[in-house]
Write a protein that holds these residues in place. Structure first.
Motif, PDB file in Angstrom:
ATOM      1  N   GLU A   1      38.210 -14.558  15.258  1.00 60.21           N
ATOM      2  CA  GLU A   1      38.836 -15.348  14.200  1.00 60.21           C
ATOM      3  C   GLU A   1      38.649 -14.650  12.852  1.00 60.21           C
ATOM      4  OE1 GLU A   1      39.051 -19.925  13.475  1.00 60.21           O
ATOM      5  OE2 GLU A   1      37.190 -19.172  12.585  1.00 60.21           O
TER       6      GLU A   1
ATOM      7  N   ALA B   1      42.018 -19.338   8.924  1.00 58.75           N
ATOM      8  CA  ALA B   1      42.757 -18.615   9.958  1.00 58.75           C
ATOM      9  C   ALA B   1      44.083 -19.304  10.220  1.00 58.75           C
ATOM     10  CB  ALA B   1      41.939 -18.550  11.238  1.00 58.75           C
TER      11      ALA B   1
ATOM     12  N   SER C   1      43.520 -17.046  14.487  1.00 57.71           N
ATOM     13  CA  SER C   1      42.544 -17.972  15.066  1.00 57.71           C
ATOM     14  C   SER C   1      41.799 -17.290  16.209  1.00 57.71           C
ATOM     15  CB  SER C   1      43.246 -19.241  15.547  1.00 57.71           C
ATOM     16  OG  SER C   1      44.215 -18.903  16.508  1.00 57.71           O
ATOM     17  N   ALA C   2      40.895 -18.019  16.823  1.00 57.78           N
ATOM     18  CA  ALA C   2      40.044 -17.461  17.880  1.00 57.78           C
ATOM     19  C   ALA C   2      40.881 -16.883  19.019  1.00 57.78           C
ATOM     20  CB  ALA C   2      39.102 -18.531  18.407  1.00 57.78           C
TER      21      ALA C   2
END
Length: 162
Positions: free
Chosen positions: A60, A84, A89-90
Motif C-alpha cells: 500500500e 491510497a 491499496s494493499a
C-alpha cells in the motif's frame, strides 16, 4: 473467600509456569513480525517536498507533503497527506519497496515487488486527492529473452540520434 495473588503464585505448578514462559517467548518473537514495516522515499522532482511511503508487506502506497495554511500569517504550515487510491491499496502479500528515478522533473515513484520483479508507477493525483498506481507489470519469460521493447511506449527513446 478469594485467594490472594501471592498464594496463587506460590501454588502454581510447573506446567503453568512453563506455559507462561513459552507464551512470553512466542509473543516476543511474534511481535516484530506482526507489526507493519514501512519504507520512505522522496519524490525525485527537485522543487517538490513530497515523500512516499510503502507498506513493505502489503504494498500500500501513501504520500505526505508540506502545505501552507491559507491566511495564517507566521504559521508553520501543515502536513498534507494523501491516502491510497486506485491501484495504490494493499496488494498480495510480498516484499515491496519504493524506487525514485533520477528524473528531476518526475513527481512519482516506482513501487517494486522484490519477489516477483514486477513494478508499477505511483503518483499523487491531485483531482482525486489520492495516491494512484498503474497496474503492476513485468516482462514475461518469453519477453525477457527478447531484446528491446515488448510493447510500444509513450516515452520517446532517450539519448539516441533523431
Amino acid at each position: 473467600m478469594r485467594p490472594s495473588l501471592r498464594s496463587l503464585l506460590s501454588r502454581s505448578s510447573r506446567p503453568s509456569r512453563a506455559a507462561l514462559a513459552a507464551a512470553g517467548f512466542l509473543a516476543a518473537l511474534g511481535g516484530p513480525a506482526l507489526s507493519a514495516a514501512f519504507e520512505f522515499v522522496p519524490a525525485p522532482q527537485i522543487d517538490l517536498n513530497r515523500v512516499y511511503r510503502v507498506d513493505t508487506v502489503t504494498g500500500e502506497v501513501t504520500s505526505c507533503q508540506y502545505g501552507l495554511r491559507e491566511g495564517a500569517v507566521g504559521s508553520v504550515g501543515l502536513t498534507v497527506c494523501y491516502g491510497a487510491g486506485e491501484g495504490a491499496s494493499a496488494q498480495a502479500p510480498s516484499t515491496y519497496g519504493l524506487v525514485a528515478s533520477r528524473h528531476t522533473r518526475e513527481a512519482g515513484v516506482f513501487r517494486v515487488n522484490y519477489r516477483t520483479g514486477e513494478m508499477s508507477i505511483c503518483y499523487v493525483q491531485l483531482q482525486k486527492e489520492a495516491v494512484v498506481c498503474t497496474a503492476q507489470a513485468g516482462p514475461g519469460a518469453e519477453e525477457a529473452a527478447a531484446p528491446g521493447r515488448a510493447v510500444p511506449s509513450a516515452t520517446p527513446p532517450q539519448g539516441g540520434r533523431p
